[in-house]
Design a protein around this motif. Sequence first.
Motif, short mmCIF file in Angstrom:
data_model
loop_
_atom_site.label_atom_id
_atom_site.label_comp_id
_atom_site.label_asym_id
_atom_site.label_seq_id
_atom_site.Cartn_x
_atom_site.Cartn_y
_atom_site.Cartn_z
N GLY A 18 0.76 -1.18 0.03
CA GLY A 18 -0.06 -0.02 -0.04
C GLY A 18 1.02 1.44 0.06
N LEU A 19 1.92 1.31 1.02
CA LEU A 19 2.71 2.60 0.77
C LEU A 19 3.35 2.61 -0.51
N LEU A 20 3.81 1.54 -1.14
CA LEU A 20 4.50 1.65 -2.51
C LEU A 20 3.67 2.17 -3.44
N MET A 21 2.49 1.84 -3.38
CA MET A 21 1.15 2.19 -4.37
C MET A 21 1.14 3.72 -4.07
N ALA A 22 1.03 4.06 -2.93
CA ALA A 22 0.63 5.63 -2.27
C ALA A 22 1.97 6.43 -3.06
N ALA A 23 3.13 5.67 -2.81
CA ALA A 23 4.34 6.81 -3.12
C ALA A 23 4.38 6.76 -4.71
N ALA A 24 3.89 5.77 -5.49
CA ALA A 24 3.71 5.85 -6.88
C ALA A 24 2.67 7.01 -7.57
N CYS A 25 1.55 6.93 -6.71
CA CYS A 25 0.65 8.03 -7.07
C CYS A 25 1.09 9.34 -6.95
N LEU A 26 2.06 9.67 -6.08
CA LEU A 26 2.85 10.95 -5.83
C LEU A 26 3.55 11.30 -7.00
N LEU A 27 3.99 10.46 -7.67
CA LEU A 27 5.12 10.77 -8.83
C LEU A 27 4.24 11.79 -9.85
N PRO A 28 5.16 12.59 -10.55
CA PRO A 28 4.75 13.40 -11.78
C PRO A 28 3.98 12.56 -12.48
N VAL A 29 2.83 12.88 -13.19
CA VAL A 29 2.43 11.99 -14.42
C VAL A 29 3.53 11.67 -15.64
N ALA A 30 4.18 12.88 -15.89
CA ALA A 30 5.06 12.65 -16.94
C ALA A 30 6.23 11.69 -16.64
N GLY A 31 6.40 11.47 -15.71
CA GLY A 31 7.46 10.34 -15.26
C GLY A 31 6.97 9.14 -15.05
N GLN A 32 5.76 8.68 -15.42
CA GLN A 32 5.13 7.51 -15.09
C GLN A 32 5.25 6.80 -16.57
N ALA A 33 5.50 5.56 -16.63
CA ALA A 33 5.54 4.62 -17.91
C ALA A 33 4.16 4.13 -17.94
N GLN A 34 3.61 4.44 -18.93
CA GLN A 34 2.19 3.99 -19.28
C GLN A 34 2.44 3.12 -20.54
N THR A 35 2.24 1.65 -20.25
CA THR A 35 2.41 0.54 -21.24
C THR A 35 1.66 0.60 -22.47
N SER A 36 0.40 1.24 -22.10
CA SER A 36 -0.42 1.34 -23.42
C SER A 36 -0.02 2.45 -24.30
N ASP A 37 0.95 3.16 -24.02
CA ASP A 37 1.55 4.29 -24.94
C ASP A 37 2.30 3.60 -25.98
N LEU A 38 2.70 2.34 -25.80
CA LEU A 38 3.50 1.72 -26.85
C LEU A 38 2.75 1.17 -28.03
N VAL A 39 1.76 1.47 -27.84
CA VAL A 39 0.75 1.02 -29.11
C VAL A 39 0.34 2.05 -29.82
N SER A 40 0.54 1.76 -31.16
CA SER A 40 0.16 2.88 -32.23
C SER A 40 -1.31 3.33 -31.98
N THR A 41 -1.40 4.69 -32.21
CA THR A 41 -2.65 5.18 -32.37
C THR A 41 -3.10 5.77 -33.88
N HIS A 42 -2.00 5.30 -34.67
CA HIS A 42 -2.42 5.72 -36.08
C HIS A 42 -2.53 4.64 -36.86
N ALA A 43 -2.40 3.46 -36.64
CA ALA A 43 -2.43 2.20 -37.16
C ALA A 43 -2.82 1.04 -36.46
N LEU A 44 -3.31 -0.14 -36.89
CA LEU A 44 -3.40 -1.38 -36.29
C LEU A 44 -2.22 -2.09 -36.96
N ARG A 45 -1.14 -2.09 -35.96
CA ARG A 45 0.15 -2.56 -36.48
C ARG A 45 0.28 -4.27 -36.10
N VAL A 46 0.27 -4.92 -37.24
CA VAL A 46 0.15 -6.45 -37.16
C VAL A 46 1.37 -7.08 -37.26
N CYS A 47 1.61 -7.92 -36.41
CA CYS A 47 2.88 -8.85 -36.56
C CYS A 47 2.43 -10.06 -37.23
#
Length: 288
Positions: free
Chosen positions: A19-48
């Motif tokens: 719980g403490l680790l989660m609370a600390a993470a919530c206090l970090l600046p949003v710009a510094g957080q890694a959002q894994t969904s940002d790795l997915v292209s928003t311009h095309a469905l990129r298929v392997c």
Amino acid sequence: MPAWVADPARRFGSALLGGLLMAAACLLPVAGQAQTSDLVSTHALRVCADPANAPMSSEDLSGYENKLADLVGEKLDLPVKYEWYPMATGFVRNTLMAKKCDVIMGYAQGHELVLNTNHYLTSVFVLIVPKDGDLSGVKDLSDEALKGKRIGVIAGSPPATHMARNGLIGKAKPYNLVVDRRYESPSETMLADLESGDIDAAVLWGPIGGPLVKQHHPDFVAIPLLGNQLPPKMYYRITMGVRQGEKVWQRKLNSLIRRNQGDINAILADAGVPMVNDMGDTLLDVTQ
């Protein structure tokens, strides 16, 4: 049982620390957080995809997985873009994990290299024989009619174990499991051998064998091998594969699969893919 599960004090301490680790993470600046969904292209469905993996995927876009990708792209209002790579050693590493693409259209459930979506297909291995031949009534690999027959099978695949158990492996003709489909096609070679009479029957993965029979071998019948009780199992659930950790993207695809399962089934049925229930023992009729 791990010690922390058995000891309430330690369990509480672990929960508090979490719980403490989660609370600390919530206090970090949003710009510094890694959002894994940002790795997915928003311009095309990129298929392997494999450029030479017919009937599933093909660079000429004739495969049924190409049609599934078109459906997903349409529902997401995104153009489909492909990263082509042979589906052999290094496929996931050099495509999905290299972030050159964002989804593999067909991937077996439970494989640790990818994060699986909910499954959109359950299929089964098939026995392929001449439609009017003496083996057309066979339902499983324990049938006495197969004794003494020369059967083609992909080496190392689950049916090979069942064939060995039933005394069929001695006369079997093996075909390679892992190949570069641009230069070698064991499934198509096996069916050509069945046409020529070099083998009496062929055993293939249903999503490969079923469509090949429907498209190119009208004199053959693909018989789903249902209800095998002994391991290894002969049915598998097929998902879409995304990068580990990309839960937002996974949930988006799960929702899309759920809402469009009827259209997905229609594409698979039109291709000739045998579809079974989740336990692999009943053939589904999706035309109703």
